[in-house]
Write a protein that holds these residues in place. Structure first.
Motif, mmCIF file in Angstrom:
data_model
loop_
_atom_site.group_PDB
_atom_site.id
_atom_site.type_symbol
_atom_site.label_atom_id
_atom_site.label_comp_id
_atom_site.label_asym_id
_atom_site.label_seq_id
_atom_site.Cartn_x
_atom_site.Cartn_y
_atom_site.Cartn_z
ATOM 1 N N PHE A 83 -5.495 -5.166 19.583
ATOM 2 C CA PHE A 83 -6.238 -4.216 18.742
ATOM 3 C C PHE A 83 -5.959 -2.768 19.156
ATOM 4 N N SER A 84 -5.619 -2.568 20.423
ATOM 5 C CA SER A 84 -5.303 -1.199 20.838
ATOM 6 C C SER A 84 -4.032 -0.720 20.118
ATOM 7 N N GLU A 85 -3.111 -1.657 19.848
ATOM 8 C CA GLU A 85 -1.916 -1.296 19.061
ATOM 9 C C GLU A 85 -2.305 -0.965 17.622
ATOM 10 N N ILE A 86 -3.246 -1.731 17.094
ATOM 11 C CA ILE A 86 -3.652 -1.515 15.691
ATOM 12 C C ILE A 86 -4.415 -0.192 15.555
ATOM 13 N N ALA A 219 -10.597 -1.573 7.654
ATOM 14 C CA ALA A 219 -10.518 -2.995 7.288
ATOM 15 C C ALA A 219 -9.145 -3.382 6.739
ATOM 16 N N TYR A 220 -8.448 -2.420 6.094
ATOM 17 C CA TYR A 220 -7.193 -2.766 5.405
ATOM 18 C C TYR A 220 -5.972 -2.107 6.052
ATOM 19 N N VAL A 221 -6.073 -1.921 7.366
ATOM 20 C CA VAL A 221 -5.058 -1.171 8.107
ATOM 21 C C VAL A 221 -3.649 -1.762 7.981
ATOM 22 N N VAL A 222 -3.531 -3.074 7.886
ATOM 23 C CA VAL A 222 -2.186 -3.692 7.803
ATOM 24 C C VAL A 222 -1.988 -4.428 6.475
ATOM 25 N N HIS A 223 -2.805 -4.079 5.500
ATOM 26 C CA HIS A 223 -2.825 -4.864 4.255
ATOM 27 C C HIS A 223 -2.041 -4.164 3.142
ATOM 28 N N HIS A 224 -0.712 -4.112 3.337
ATOM 29 C CA HIS A 224 0.143 -3.437 2.357
ATOM 30 C C HIS A 224 0.516 -4.404 1.222
ATOM 31 N N LEU A 225 0.687 -3.829 0.029
ATOM 32 C CA LEU A 225 1.159 -4.643 -1.102
ATOM 33 C C LEU A 225 2.600 -4.304 -1.460
ATOM 34 N N THR A 226 3.078 -3.166 -0.969
ATOM 35 C CA THR A 226 4.442 -2.733 -1.299
ATOM 36 C C THR A 226 5.203 -2.490 0.011
ATOM 37 N N GLU A 227 6.427 -2.020 -0.150
ATOM 38 C CA GLU A 227 7.239 -1.710 1.039
ATOM 39 C C GLU A 227 6.793 -0.418 1.709
ATOM 40 N N GLU A 228 6.012 0.362 0.996
ATOM 41 C CA GLU A 228 5.572 1.647 1.568
ATOM 42 C C GLU A 228 4.647 1.435 2.748
ATOM 43 N N ARG A 229 4.751 2.295 3.726
ATOM 44 C CA ARG A 229 3.877 2.214 4.899
ATOM 45 C C ARG A 229 3.228 3.582 5.108
ATOM 46 N N PRO A 230 2.184 3.881 4.358
ATOM 47 C CA PRO A 230 1.576 5.206 4.502
ATOM 48 C C PRO A 230 1.052 5.412 5.922
ATOM 49 N N ILE A 249 -16.278 6.079 15.556
ATOM 50 C CA ILE A 249 -16.288 4.692 16.011
ATOM 51 C C ILE A 249 -15.448 3.904 15.002
ATOM 52 N N MET A 250 -14.399 3.272 15.524
ATOM 53 C CA MET A 250 -13.445 2.600 14.636
ATOM 54 C C MET A 250 -13.714 1.092 14.615
ATOM 55 N N PHE A 251 -13.487 0.498 13.453
ATOM 56 C CA PHE A 251 -13.709 -0.944 13.291
ATOM 57 C C PHE A 251 -12.542 -1.552 12.515
ATOM 58 N N THR A 252 -12.267 -2.801 12.814
ATOM 59 C CA THR A 252 -11.331 -3.570 11.984
ATOM 60 C C THR A 252 -11.530 -5.053 12.283
ATOM 61 N N SER A 253 -10.795 -5.900 11.580
ATOM 62 C CA SER A 253 -10.858 -7.335 11.880
ATOM 63 C C SER A 253 -9.645 -8.036 11.295
ATOM 64 N N SER A 339 -9.921 3.316 -17.525
ATOM 65 C CA SER A 339 -8.760 3.706 -16.731
ATOM 66 C C SER A 339 -8.838 2.961 -15.415
ATOM 67 N N TRP A 340 -7.729 2.842 -14.729
ATOM 68 C CA TRP A 340 -7.707 2.037 -13.513
ATOM 69 C C TRP A 340 -6.642 2.581 -12.577
ATOM 70 N N LEU A 341 -6.705 2.100 -11.328
ATOM 71 C CA LEU A 341 -5.766 2.579 -10.314
ATOM 72 C C LEU A 341 -4.824 1.441 -9.927
ATOM 73 N N ALA A 342 -3.637 1.819 -9.471
ATOM 74 C CA ALA A 342 -2.649 0.822 -9.017
ATOM 75 C C ALA A 342 -2.493 0.982 -7.508
ATOM 76 N N PRO A 343 -3.282 0.236 -6.721
ATOM 77 C CA PRO A 343 -3.253 0.433 -5.271
ATOM 78 C C PRO A 343 -1.974 -0.099 -4.635
ATOM 79 N N LYS A 344 -1.624 0.491 -3.504
ATOM 80 C CA LYS A 344 -0.427 0.019 -2.783
ATOM 81 C C LYS A 344 -0.819 -0.854 -1.596
ATOM 82 N N GLY A 345 -2.100 -1.170 -1.513
ATOM 83 C CA GLY A 345 -2.579 -2.029 -0.436
ATOM 84 C C GLY A 345 -4.051 -2.305 -0.639
ATOM 85 N N GLY A 346 -4.618 -3.091 0.277
ATOM 86 C CA GLY A 346 -6.044 -3.408 0.178
ATOM 87 C C GLY A 346 -6.283 -4.598 -0.717
#
Ligand SMILES: Cc1ncc(COP(=O)(O)O)c(C=O)c1O
Length: 424
Positions: A83-86, A219-230, A249-253, A339-346
């Motif tokens: 998690f320290s890497e994340i 929560a969605y730190v590594v949850h990409h849908l495309t090749e992009e890595r923002p 205070i940071m959280f993830t899972s 209208s709607w958004l086209a997310p690149k992750g999450g």
């Protein structure tokens, strides 16, 4: 046809057509669920090998401890390293916990509420008023925590770069404002990523409360849908530079990496915040599920293994997001019904209906057997002032069901807009 420019007779005709289409769907007895961001069964299957990485007594030893036994409140070091890497923070500042980051957020809020922050004057429950900033649309379960404690939630509009920082800075000057929720990468529900400027301003801004806290829910730190890595600027480093390290205070899972019911959650914070948390946690429990932590670390020796695994998730998820986007474009493009958004992750697609229609769409869909997240859920107290936002969660149903559900959704969105414009 653009509904907002159509004549009354065109709208009346369309109304009858849509109603007929809607009634036909109602007769089909559909039972489709797009309400929560749950992984599909095929995604859960991806972690199968994790179930067998530990099968022998001698494998249960972590570097420090026999994971089967009591102890090690802050989790095994292998897991804290992962998690320290994340988080991109030192291992000593990471606590690896149980299966839910939401539980860690709740516990952290409760600690602040009952005992007060290490840099605060008193427990928050002893304050006359506690206010909390809620970027909107946002995550309903964040809002529920504040609501349960009787905090006053203040909505702050989201932009594509994060919360509107002019508004955040102005509000944070009030000393009764104690903090803010942030989902900085692939925000729930829009999929926005906070800009560098936004992160810097959050770290550097003046706050009226000395014990102001940013709940940084990545929560969605590594949850990409495309090749992009923002790249998200590291708020921990920014806070260190600003002299505000206790603020964040940071959280993830790994809920949406391995299993939502049996993943591992973690938090990261300053030395002082970690010590403060540990002191309270010592009474709360004797240690997390270290066996589960260890098998996660054997399955994922480092962050690269997680990145590779998440590519497999993206292969399963992307077609679902694309199917939703295609149907929305085909059925609603140019109509003015939404209208709607086209997310690149999450995990979500944020949809804004014609004003005043979200609740009606939710009800129409429910009556036709399509379950959506409650309209209003993305706002504090469930009140969307414009009654527009609906969070679409495409991950759970198979593509065939998703397609059927979205077709119903689009008919409902058009029907609700036509009803609104005609005043029927
Ligand atoms: C922004 C956000 N935070 C936290 C969670 C829940 O995380 P966990 O399963 O770790 O409790 C979710 C689940 O949808 C989420 O969207």
């Amino acid at each position: 046809m653009n509904l907002t420019q159509a004549s009354n007779s065109e709208l009346n005709e369309l109304y009858l057509t849509l109603k007929k289409q809607y009634e036909d769907y109602c007769c089909k007895g559909l039972k489709l669920d797009m309400s929560r961001g749950k992984p599909g069964a095929d995604q859960l299957d991806l972690a199968e090998e994790m179930l067998t990485v530990l099968s022998k007594n001698e494998q249960m030893l972590s570097r420090e401890i026999d994971t089967r036994n009591y102890g090690l409140l802050t989790g095994i070091v292998e897991c804290r390293e992962l998690f320290s890497e994340i988080f991109e923070v030192p291992v000593k500042n990471v606590i690896a916990g149980g299966n839910s980051s939401l539980t860690m957020m709740y516990d952290t809020m409760m600690r602040l509420w009952v005992f007060g922050a290490p840099d605060g004057k008193r427990p928050w429950c002893a304050e006359k008023k506690v206010k909390w900033l809620c970027p909107v649309p946002g995550y309903d379960r964040h809002f529920s925590i504040c609501q349960q404690l009787g905090m006053e939630m203040i909505p702050v509009p989201m932009t594509e770069n994060g919360p509107d920082m002019d508004i955040v800075e102005a509000l944070a000057a009030d000393e009764s404002v104690k903090g803010i929720w942030c989902v900085p990468k692939y925000s729930n529900p829009q999929g926005y990523v906070y800009s560098d400027e936004c992160v810097r301003r959050l770290a550097h801004m003046n706050t009226g409360a000395a014990d102001f806290r940013i709940f940084w829910d990545n929560a969605y730190v590594v949850h990409h849908l495309t090749e992009e890595r923002p790249v998200l600027l590291n708020i921990y480093d920014e806070c260190a530079a600003a002299g505000t390290l206790n603020r964040v205070i940071m959280f993830t899972s790994t809920s949406k990496v391995t299993y939502p019911g049996a993943g591992v959650a973690a938090m990261a914070a300053s030395d002082e915040n970690v010590e403060w948390s540990k002191k309270i946690m010592t009474v709360q429990g004797i240690g997390p599920d270290k066996v589960n932590q260890l098998r996660h670390c054997m399955f994922f020796p480092d962050i690269n293994a997680i990145e590779e695994h998440m590519k497999k998730h993206a292969i399963l998820l992307k077609p679902k997001f694309d199917a939703v986007a295609d149907i929305l474009e085909r059925e609603l493009g140019g109509t003015g019904a939404g209208s709607w958004l086209a997310p690149k992750g999450g995990y979500f697609i944020s949809f804004d209906s014609y004003p005043g229609c979200a609740k009606r769409i939710h009800k129409l869909c429910a009556d036709a057997g399509v379950i959506l997240t409650n309209a209003g859920a993305t706002y504090p107290y469930g009140i969307d002032p414009e009654d527009r936002n609906i969070r679409i969660a495409p991950s759970l149903p198979p593509v065939s069901e998703l397609t059927a559900a979205m077709e119903v959704f689009c008919i409902c969105a058009k029907l609700a807009a036509v009803e609104k414009i005609l005043g029927v």
